[in-house]
Design a protein around this motif. Sequence first.
Motif, PDB file in Angstrom:
ATOM      1  N   ASP A 291      38.598  60.751  70.753  1.00  0.00           N
ATOM      2  CA  ASP A 291      39.021  59.367  70.562  1.00  0.00           C
ATOM      3  C   ASP A 291      39.318  59.118  69.089  1.00  0.00           C
ATOM      4  O   ASP A 291      38.614  59.606  68.203  1.00  0.00           O
ATOM      5  CB  ASP A 291      37.909  58.413  71.005  1.00  0.00           C
ATOM      6  CG  ASP A 291      37.902  58.226  72.509  1.00  0.00           C
ATOM      7  OD1 ASP A 291      38.751  57.499  73.008  1.00  0.00           O
ATOM      8  OD2 ASP A 291      37.032  58.835  73.157  1.00  0.00           O
TER       9      ASP A 291
ATOM     10  N   TRP B  75      44.362  59.360  70.990  1.00  0.00           N
ATOM     11  CA  TRP B  75      43.434  60.480  70.941  1.00  0.00           C
ATOM     12  C   TRP B  75      44.031  61.560  70.057  1.00  0.00           C
ATOM     13  O   TRP B  75      45.249  61.707  69.950  1.00  0.00           O
ATOM     14  CB  TRP B  75      43.175  61.032  72.344  1.00  0.00           C
ATOM     15  CG  TRP B  75      42.498  60.063  73.255  1.00  0.00           C
ATOM     16  CD1 TRP B  75      41.167  59.974  73.510  1.00  0.00           C
ATOM     17  CD2 TRP B  75      43.115  59.035  74.038  1.00  0.00           C
ATOM     18  NE1 TRP B  75      40.909  58.950  74.403  1.00  0.00           N
ATOM     19  CE2 TRP B  75      42.096  58.359  74.750  1.00  0.00           C
ATOM     20  CE3 TRP B  75      44.435  58.614  74.218  1.00  0.00           C
ATOM     21  CZ2 TRP B  75      42.344  57.298  75.602  1.00  0.00           C
ATOM     22  CZ3 TRP B  75      44.691  57.556  75.067  1.00  0.00           C
ATOM     23  CH2 TRP B  75      43.652  56.912  75.753  1.00  0.00           C
TER      24      TRP B  75
ATOM     25  N   TRP C   2      38.216  59.157  80.090  1.00  0.00           N
ATOM     26  CA  TRP C   2      38.478  58.075  79.147  1.00  0.00           C
ATOM     27  C   TRP C   2      39.956  57.785  79.006  1.00  0.00           C
ATOM     28  O   TRP C   2      40.355  56.756  78.511  1.00  0.00           O
ATOM     29  CB  TRP C   2      37.876  58.392  77.787  1.00  0.00           C
ATOM     30  CG  TRP C   2      37.763  59.840  77.452  1.00  0.00           C
ATOM     31  CD1 TRP C   2      36.681  60.640  77.625  1.00  0.00           C
ATOM     32  CD2 TRP C   2      38.767  60.673  76.881  1.00  0.00           C
ATOM     33  NE1 TRP C   2      36.935  61.914  77.210  1.00  0.00           N
ATOM     34  CE2 TRP C   2      38.207  61.964  76.739  1.00  0.00           C
ATOM     35  CE3 TRP C   2      40.088  60.471  76.472  1.00  0.00           C
ATOM     36  CZ2 TRP C   2      38.917  63.039  76.215  1.00  0.00           C
ATOM     37  CZ3 TRP C   2      40.797  61.541  75.942  1.00  0.00           C
ATOM     38  CH2 TRP C   2      40.213  62.795  75.821  1.00  0.00           C
TER      39      TRP C   2
ATOM     40  N   ASP D  41      41.502  54.922  81.808  1.00  0.00           N
ATOM     41  CA  ASP D  41      41.422  53.469  81.632  1.00  0.00           C
ATOM     42  C   ASP D  41      42.680  52.886  80.995  1.00  0.00           C
ATOM     43  O   ASP D  41      42.811  51.668  80.907  1.00  0.00           O
ATOM     44  CB  ASP D  41      40.215  53.112  80.759  1.00  0.00           C
ATOM     45  CG  ASP D  41      38.903  53.450  81.443  1.00  0.00           C
ATOM     46  OD1 ASP D  41      38.875  53.458  82.689  1.00  0.00           O
ATOM     47  OD2 ASP D  41      37.920  53.725  80.735  1.00  0.00           O
TER      48      ASP D  41
END
Length: 394
Positions: free
Chosen positions: A253, A310, A359, A362
């Motif tokens: 992230d 990311w 992740w 989403d």
Amino acid sequence: MTDPTTNAEVILNKVSRRYLLRNAAIAATGVVLLPPFITGCSKDGDAPGGGVGSVGGVQLTPEQLEQAADNLRRMRTWITELYPLCIEYEDAVFHALKSTKENPNWTNFIVDAFIDIATALAAAAAIAEGAGPAVPAFAFLSSILHDWGIGKDVPENLDEVFADFEFGHVKMQLAIEQQLSHLVDPTNNYNNLTTAWTEPIEFNGSTYTIGNLATSYFPDLGDNYNTLQSAALISFEKSVWNLAIMKCCTLGDVSDWYIYLYNEPNDNYPHTSVVEYAQTEMYPQNKAHYLRGGYYDQNDDYRTIRLHSWRLGINGSDFPEEAVNRLFMDDTPGHIINPDGLFTRDYVFTQFALTKPFWIADWQLLSDKPNGDFCDECSTDWNFTGGVFPELTH
């Protein structure tokens, strides 16, 4: 989500590993356009007859057995000459990642990874243009790899744990070369060969017998040889990057932020769409990143967009530009900026991981339209395979 770059990519990443080992070049979704030789290949009942006796129900003459062995000899030469090119590419990847073979993340490679690389390489070569006459030999190679994959007749040097990638590659290369050398031994009228291939092999949706190998011709030096070599090298490059990213890199992230897209762009907010923003500002400044997002608020004058990115890198640092340039063919979906790249950006970030990156789910995938924001019809879920190495995932 899949990487739609080539038919070979569909083959290598839409099927399970065990299915791949048995049917290395058959597409799971869609039809691969194969040379007529492959689609019209001989089946058991069409094999040559008359000769020295039955080999798995097929009658072969001494001359036909010699031709079958010659095909495997030429394939062994092809593999041997391909190997130095693969090793050079491995070194280039290590250099591009500014990593070393002593990196502890490279330890404890499993045998399956090397079997997968060899199988993928053979599959890519087998569907290359003009590869038809070589397919029976590749079918035979696939049967060897399949047996090793299920623990049958595994050479002793494959039982060891590979502590280093290139050492492991050397062992795999040696095992294949020695196995092929064993099979072409002419002793007792090629007894090693006739006893090794006693049952038809399923490959490309058809079955092949030793008779097919005896009546085909694996290419010697020339254009067809070069075509097989090029297809195999591309497959090897993809496998090495796939493995390198899974084993020693992070898809971490970075951050999330907001942008404003006005119906009438102005000096402070000049972008007209998320795609335009990504192509002209975000990706040029962050070449190793991956962007998704979603709508936060909308009114008559502007849209508020929430974005998240990311990073692909090692130890918190972005991949160097030379690595990014080899990896990615696009920035936003469908927008090709580097035709020589190996993968779509989305494919790398959604597949090359040890665990499924939930992740990402989403956030919406960007649109493939030049003036679009997000792909409204795209699902936020996808089939996670690990690329060529599903056995490494958990």
